[in-house]
Design an enzyme around this catalytic site. Structure first.
Site, PDB file in Angstrom:
ATOM      1  N   SER A   9       0.891  -1.282  -0.001  1.00  0.00           N
ATOM      2  CA  SER A   9      -0.011   0.008   0.109  1.00  0.00           C
ATOM      3  C   SER A   9       0.978   1.263   0.041  1.00  0.00           C
ATOM      4  O   SER A   9       0.253   2.413  -0.329  1.00  0.00           O
ATOM      5  CB  SER A   9      -0.827  -0.014   1.186  1.00  0.00           C
ATOM      6  OG  SER A   9      -0.400   0.127   2.239  1.00  0.00           O
ATOM      7  N   LYS A  19      -0.189   4.342   6.581  1.00  0.00           N
ATOM      8  CA  LYS A  19      -0.605   5.190   5.681  1.00  0.00           C
ATOM      9  C   LYS A  19       0.070   6.660   6.051  1.00  0.00           C
ATOM     10  O   LYS A  19       0.468   6.787   6.848  1.00  0.00           O
ATOM     11  CB  LYS A  19      -2.123   5.384   5.874  1.00  0.00           C
ATOM     12  CG  LYS A  19      -2.906   3.884   5.545  1.00  0.00           C
ATOM     13  CD  LYS A  19      -3.461   4.157   4.073  1.00  0.00           C
ATOM     14  CE  LYS A  19      -3.724   2.365   3.804  1.00  0.00           C
ATOM     15  NZ  LYS A  19      -4.813   2.213   4.997  1.00  0.00           N
TER      16      LYS A  19
END
Lengths: 219, 219
Positions: free
Chosen positions: B143, B179
DNA sequence: CTTGACAGTGAACAAACATTCATAGAACAT
DNA sequence: ATGTTCTATGAATGTTTGTTCACTGTCAAG
């Protein structure tokens, strides 16, 4: 304060949601369309009612301009667990590590817009958090005097996600303070429970160490 | 994206500040008065420029209605500390407790409006945080591939207040994910660094466990 | 020198928008 | 029975506000 009717609350919720989703307020006609009113005046009346009841502030003449009044916090003083002598409460108190005294902070009304901080909360110097992660703190100062938490009292702090109206131990400028958490839309306030200090001081970031669950009163 | 001029940036900042202070957008004439323009068209042109440059979105015909585009995040891949062999970095890695693997999470674009959560961040099961409160996590998934953090890498997580653009370890739906933190006005976003997944999934609350400070690359 | 992008003035327009007035049915207490 | 409050319709009004047009000056590139 008078409570809004269900329809008024629905309109208020729609307005809040609209701001949250679109980042600007709906017009009266937007609300009219949403609730299928035949007249804008129906909305207008409800907005007047909401303002009269103190939950919404309108800016006369300005389009899509409103303010949401800070929500009223229920009085928690009745739910505070008071220590009255030897018993289970004592054991519970002894079972958690005692970490030190709260420097009590300034009894002001602190604003924190755009709160992001969400972090391993720093502990008081020399302290070390142990399971079950609850700890006790001695209160200094009278910033929470109206919540029946006074100088010399001991509060039990537990980790968890704070809700609107919770009394939290928050770290402001390196000091642990005891304040009530106020959510207003996307903003977060820390409110001292002392009417003598209606000040409003902005802080850049906010770290919450835990929620005050119990109060052990000084005798 | 083209960068705004200083005046355009000043106008944008004023608009943001107005929203933050009054909870609604200024009108063009409000901006005109603030900057002492003699014509509303001066403001109008700047707003058009801001929209053309992608930092402001106008809603045509609607009064006091705008959206702020998510800020562009500088590329941090050049600043990532890469592990290249035995040395100080190894010692630093060994000095922090190794807690487990990140279930890597979903490579989506997660939104969290009205973020409040600020709490003792839950640790991975069975783990216990020790001083100096830093810990290492093994990355699973891709990610963050565009931030040069790949599957199998090890990231060093440190507590602290995350800034806009920081890569954070966040707890989403009980899973620790890696993130990039995006602040946009009063809203907070978690952005996956993987252009293949431009999705946008809302989450109700947000718990950040720490900031990714270093990356130890898998060899 | 010219062209074009940029920043601004000044005036005017039309749509968006809050607001007011008149009217009326339903629920409810007096 | 009757007045009051709440909720709503329907129309009208006047301001707020975004938007457009015409024109000017500045500054740097070609």
């Amino acid at each position: 304060m008078e409570a809004p009717t269900t329809k008024q609350q629905a309109i208020l919720d729609y307005m809040k949601g609209h701001v949250s989703e679109h980042s600007y307020w709906p017009s009266i006609r937007d609300i009219q369309a949403k609730f299928r009113f035949a007249s804008t005046n129906a909305v207008f009346g409800h907005l007047q009612a909401l303002e009269r009841k103190g939950v919404l502030q309108r800016i006369p003449g300005a389009a899509r301009a409103y303010k949401i009044a800070p929500e009223v916090v229920p009085d928690l003083s009745a739910t505070v667990i008071t220590y009255e002598g030897p018993g289970e409460n004592v054991i519970e108190l002894d079972a958690v590590p005692f970490l030190g005294a709260i420097p009590a902070g300034f009894p002001d009304y602190t604003e924190s817009s755009g709160v992001v901080a969400s972090m391993q909360a720093p502990l008081p110097a020399g302290a070390r958090r142990r399971p079950p992660e609850s700890f006790a703190l001695r209160v200094r100062g009278d910033s929470m005097i109206e919540a029946d938490i006074n100088d010399g009292d001991t509060v039990i702090i537990e980790p968890g996600t704070p809700k609107h109206g919770d009394i939290v131990a928050a770290l402001i400028d390196g000091e642990t303070t005891l304040k009530r958490l106020i959510k207003q839309g996307s903003k977060v306030y820390l409110k001292a429970e002392n009417s003598n200090y209606p000040n409003l001081t902005p802080v850049s970031s906010l770290v919450i160490q835990g929620i005050a669950k119990q109060v052990v009163k000084a005798i």
